[in-house]
Design a protein around this motif. Structure first.
Motif, PDB file in Angstrom:
ATOM      1  N   ARG A 340       0.861  -1.181   0.000  1.00  0.00           N
ATOM      2  CA  ARG A 340       0.000   0.000   0.000  1.00  0.00           C
ATOM      3  C   ARG A 340       0.897   1.230   0.000  1.00  0.00           C
ATOM      4  O   ARG A 340       1.887   1.280   0.749  1.00  0.00           O
ATOM      5  N   ALA A 341       0.564   2.207  -0.823  1.00  0.00           N
ATOM      6  CA  ALA A 341       1.335   3.452  -0.818  1.00  0.00           C
ATOM      7  C   ALA A 341       1.210   4.095   0.553  1.00  0.00           C
ATOM      8  O   ALA A 341       0.133   4.113   1.152  1.00  0.00           O
ATOM      9  N   THR A 342       2.308   4.634   1.066  1.00  0.00           N
ATOM     10  CA  THR A 342       2.263   5.277   2.373  1.00  0.00           C
ATOM     11  C   THR A 342       3.114   6.539   2.384  1.00  0.00           C
ATOM     12  O   THR A 342       4.114   6.638   1.671  1.00  0.00           O
ATOM     13  N   CYS A 343       2.699   7.473   3.193  1.00  0.00           N
ATOM     14  CA  CYS A 343       3.450   8.711   3.413  1.00  0.00           C
ATOM     15  C   CYS A 343       3.969   8.781   4.839  1.00  0.00           C
ATOM     16  O   CYS A 343       4.400   9.847   5.302  1.00  0.00           O
ATOM     17  N   ASN A 344       3.902   7.671   5.564  1.00  0.00           N
ATOM     18  CA  ASN A 344       4.310   7.631   6.958  1.00  0.00           C
ATOM     19  C   ASN A 344       5.315   6.515   7.199  1.00  0.00           C
ATOM     20  O   ASN A 344       5.179   5.423   6.649  1.00  0.00           O
ATOM     21  N   VAL A 345       6.281   6.782   8.058  1.00  0.00           N
ATOM     22  CA  VAL A 345       7.191   5.729   8.482  1.00  0.00           C
ATOM     23  C   VAL A 345       6.545   4.917   9.604  1.00  0.00           C
ATOM     24  O   VAL A 345       6.998   3.823   9.932  1.00  0.00           O
ATOM     25  N   LEU A 346       5.465   5.446  10.177  1.00  0.00           N
ATOM     26  CA  LEU A 346       4.688   4.767  11.222  1.00  0.00           C
ATOM     27  C   LEU A 346       3.268   4.550  10.681  1.00  0.00           C
ATOM     28  O   LEU A 346       2.380   5.370  10.896  1.00  0.00           O
ATOM     29  N   PRO A 347       3.033   3.451   9.965  1.00  0.00           N
ATOM     30  CA  PRO A 347       1.744   3.261   9.305  1.00  0.00           C
ATOM     31  C   PRO A 347       0.693   2.558  10.144  1.00  0.00           C
ATOM     32  O   PRO A 347      -0.475   2.514   9.763  1.00  0.00           O
ATOM     33  N   ALA A 348       1.085   1.977  11.274  1.00  0.00           N
ATOM     34  CA  ALA A 348       0.164   1.177  12.073  1.00  0.00           C
ATOM     35  C   ALA A 348       0.739   1.047  13.489  1.00  0.00           C
ATOM     36  O   ALA A 348       1.920   1.326  13.700  1.00  0.00           O
ATOM     37  N   PRO A 349      -0.086   0.647  14.452  1.00  0.00           N
ATOM     38  CA  PRO A 349      -1.533   0.432  14.402  1.00  0.00           C
ATOM     39  C   PRO A 349      -2.308   1.707  14.053  1.00  0.00           C
ATOM     40  O   PRO A 349      -1.744   2.805  14.064  1.00  0.00           O
ATOM     41  N   LYS A 350      -3.589   1.532  13.812  1.00  0.00           N
ATOM     42  CA  LYS A 350      -4.406   2.611  13.267  1.00  0.00           C
ATOM     43  C   LYS A 350      -4.369   3.879  14.106  1.00  0.00           C
ATOM     44  O   LYS A 350      -4.334   4.986  13.571  1.00  0.00           O
ATOM     45  N   ILE A 351      -4.345   3.748  15.420  1.00  0.00           N
ATOM     46  CA  ILE A 351      -4.394   4.951  16.275  1.00  0.00           C
ATOM     47  C   ILE A 351      -3.147   5.811  16.119  1.00  0.00           C
ATOM     48  O   ILE A 351      -3.158   6.987  16.488  1.00  0.00           O
ATOM     49  N   TYR A 352      -2.061   5.238  15.595  1.00  0.00           N
ATOM     50  CA  TYR A 352      -0.815   5.989  15.439  1.00  0.00           C
ATOM     51  C   TYR A 352      -0.611   6.495  14.009  1.00  0.00           C
ATOM     52  O   TYR A 352       0.383   7.179  13.742  1.00  0.00           O
ATOM     53  N   ALA A 353      -1.495   6.151  13.099  1.00  0.00           N
ATOM     54  CA  ALA A 353      -1.301   6.480  11.684  1.00  0.00           C
ATOM     55  C   ALA A 353      -1.781   7.893  11.373  1.00  0.00           C
ATOM     56  O   ALA A 353      -2.968   8.209  11.482  1.00  0.00           O
ATOM     57  N   SER A 354      -0.854   8.757  10.977  1.00  0.00           N
ATOM     58  CA  SER A 354      -1.172  10.144  10.659  1.00  0.00           C
ATOM     59  C   SER A 354      -1.762  10.262   9.253  1.00  0.00           C
ATOM     60  O   SER A 354      -1.449   9.478   8.359  1.00  0.00           O
ATOM     61  N   THR A 355      -2.617  11.273   9.073  1.00  0.00           N
ATOM     62  CA  THR A 355      -3.146  11.594   7.736  1.00  0.00           C
ATOM     63  C   THR A 355      -2.599  12.929   7.240  1.00  0.00           C
ATOM     64  O   THR A 355      -3.025  13.426   6.198  1.00  0.00           O
ATOM     65  N   ALA A 356      -1.641  13.492   7.991  1.00  0.00           N
ATOM     66  CA  ALA A 356      -1.148  14.841   7.687  1.00  0.00           C
ATOM     67  C   ALA A 356      -0.219  14.888   6.485  1.00  0.00           C
ATOM     68  O   ALA A 356       0.089  15.979   5.992  1.00  0.00           O
ATOM     69  N   ASN A 357       0.224  13.732   6.016  1.00  0.00           N
ATOM     70  CA  ASN A 357       1.247  13.718   4.962  1.00  0.00           C
ATOM     71  C   ASN A 357       0.770  13.059   3.675  1.00  0.00           C
ATOM     72  O   ASN A 357       1.566  12.753   2.797  1.00  0.00           O
TER      73      ASN A 357
END
Length: 567
Positions: A340-357
């Motif tokens: 899955r494409a990601t803009c975060n180095v911390l993609p999971a768990p869900k509560i830690y996944a940012s949408t800012a990037n």
């Protein structure tokens, strides 16, 4: 013989066969293929997954993470909590109690003294412990008796499960490693290659960057396990050859970390000899930006903090490199449904996944060009940008792997479109992820401008993982190049967030802090996340009991592996 006696005899035969099947070693040998060959059996001296997972057959922690990410007791009787009194009310200590009767593979008892020693070993000055972030904040360990270890912290520790939990933080035997403290650690070859452990297997022969032969641990705590008398972990080759050896030819029982195009894996699986297994966790394929100068003329000071990078210190360049990448296309060509494409180095768990990037998911070549224009990088007659006499020319290295070389090639094209000259280099994975401080080609030394690989963290709490980009984690000659902060990122504001998370208990606040740290790294463009990777491996149809674990060692439950009946 009457029919009753014949039936009783047949029943007795079945019972005898069943008992024999349950005996340790009854299933012969299991063959495992790690195309990234392990180079050491001590996870404290290597950040490479190949080494950590190879060692997990021998070395074990107090607790580990199961396939769901839950913490489960392993060498400990139970997981200490506030509710059961194992964690103190002020959260400044946690008390672990070992199971009764545990022994090392040499027959000597495992004690709380070994637990305390392991902390002393990793935190010894000059040791270059690769997992030191897991021991942050520990001021001491008390051992009131042989089965009890009380870990004391310098401040309230809301998540006290980093030390001694997961494959990266196992227990070492004090008797074996006692003379290997500090700067002596890398030189203890016998201990580092042949550790005495409590796991289901012991090392019988270790050949670095080639093959490891294991025998069933004669003193393993379950007399019926492991089902296999021997395990062979062969290293080398590439992901495609590993997949073929399991799925097509049946030469191996298990193939690890199969980074291959989805259509290739599907075709191999159709042969019918094995099956592909996968699962998503926190594994992110990323590009690391070197903020320090890797120029050879700097000698021992190459890629160290006192030598800032002449080009990549410019944030505009780092951001433009990210903007030029089409992450969705990388997923398509490299992983299919397993990415899955990601803009975060911390993609999971869900509560830690940012949408800012999330803007990074859309490629913007023209925007990247405009950004470099505004930053003063002028396109030269050969199409390569120049500023203050410096050409925008980068060395991009990674490990040898079909998907990574595809990624390198297409990224080079995209960067060329914005005026960046890129030289590609591929390094044997046993060397790239090796632990030898004298090796110039490791990902820790980072003698290049940018590098690409994947990493993840154990368990579901990211505290220790996010702490690896603390300034103290920068690899250098002073710590045997064993730090995990590959970009050499040193930001007091980031370090303050690391400290704050170490003393924060409320889960929502911890989540906010983790997102803030992730966003700081992303918006400083020191790490360019590419793909949130599902872990993909394969096993023979004749191998039962495999449960792929993305939160701990992938082969965490090898003691439960067995040969299917009739094979």
């Amino acid at each position: 013989m009457n029919i009753t006696n014949r039936l009783l005899g047949a029943f007795a035969t079945l019972i005898t066969a069943s008992v024999a099947q349950a005996e340790r070693g009854a299933d012969g040998q299991v063959n495992i293929l790690f195309w990234q060959a392990p180079s050491i059996m001590n996870p404290y001296l290597s950040g490479g997954l190949k080494d950590i997972e190879a060692a997990s057959l021998v070395l074990e922690p107090l607790a580990r993470y199961d396939e769901t990410g839950a913490i489960v007791p392993w060498l400990a009787e139970s997981v200490p909590t506030l509710e059961n009194g194992g964690v103190s009310g002020d959260m400044r200590s946690i008390t672990w109690r070992l199971k009764d009767g545990l022994v090392w593979s040499d027959g000597s008892p495992l004690t709380s003294g070994d637990v305390k020693f392991t902390w002393e070993y990793c935190t010894a000055e000059g040791g270059g412990c690769a997992q030191i972030a897991n021991y942050a904040g520990i001021t001491g360990i008390d051992t009131p008796d042989d089965l009890t270890a009380v870990i004391r912290f310098d401040a309230p520790k809301p998540f006290p499960y980093n030390a001694f939990v997961g494959a990266k933080s196992p227990i070492l035997q004090q008797a074996q490693f006692g003379d290997c403290m500090g700067n002596k650690a890398p030189g203890c070859t016998e201990a580092n290659f042949n550790p005495i452990g409590t796991g289901p297997f012991v090392v019988s022969d270790f050949r670095p960057n080639d093959v490891i032969q294991y025998d069933a641990n004669p003193n393993y705590r379950d007399p019926a396990k492991p089902a296999f008398a021997n395990a062979v972990l062969k290293g080398g080759g590439n992901a495609e050859a590993a997949a073929r050896a399991v799925l097509e030819t049946g030469e191996f029982d298990y193939g690890w970390n199969l980074q291959l195009a989805p259509d290739v894996l599907n075709k191999m699986q159709s042969v019918g000899k094995g099956q592909v297994v996968s699962g998503f966790g926190t594994l992110v394929e990323r590009i690391m930006i070197n903020l320090t100068d890797p120029s050879p003329e700097l000698g021992d000071r190459r890629s160290t903090l006192d030598q800032p990078h002449p080009i990549l210190s410019d944030k505009a360049v780092r951001k433009a490199l990210s903007m030029a990448i089409d992450r969705e296309l990388l997923v398509e060509i490299g992983y299919g449904k397993a990415g899955r494409a990601t803009c975060n180095v911390l993609p999971a768990p869900k509560i830690y996944a940012s949408t800012a990037n999330d803007a990074c998911k859309v490629q913007d070549i023209e925007g990247a060009k405009a950004l470099l224009d505004s930053a003063g990088w002028v396109v030269g007659p050969d199409g390569v940008r120049v500023k203050d006499g410096k050409r925008l020319s980068l060395l991009f290295h990674s490990s040898v792997n079909a998907v990574r070389q595809d990624f390198q090639a297409v990224i080079k094209q995209w960067w060329g479109q914005i005026g960046v000259e890129t030289e590609l280099r591929s390094i044997d994975p046993a060397v790239f992820f090796g632990s030898d401080p004298g090796n110039p080609d490791t990902f820790q030394k980072f003698y290049a401008d940018v590098q690409m690989y994947a990493n993840r963290f154990d368990g579901t709490d990211p505290e220790a993982y996010m702490a690896i980009w603390h300034c103290d984690q920068v690899p250098s000659p002073d710590n045997q190049w064993q730090g995990n902060n590959m970009p050499r990122y040193c930001n007091p504001a980031y370090d303050a967030l690391v400290t704050q998370m170490q003393t924060t208990g409320e889960i929502s606040v911890r989540a906010a802090l983790a997102k803030q740290m992730n966003d700081m790294l992303m918006q400083d463009f020191v790490i360019l996340p590419l793909v949130d990777r599902g872990r993909v491996s394969a096993h023979a149809n004749s191998l039962e009991g495999v449960i792929l674990n993305t939160w701990d060692s992938e082969i965490w439950n090898i003691a439960d592996w067995r040969r299917a009946d009739g094979d």
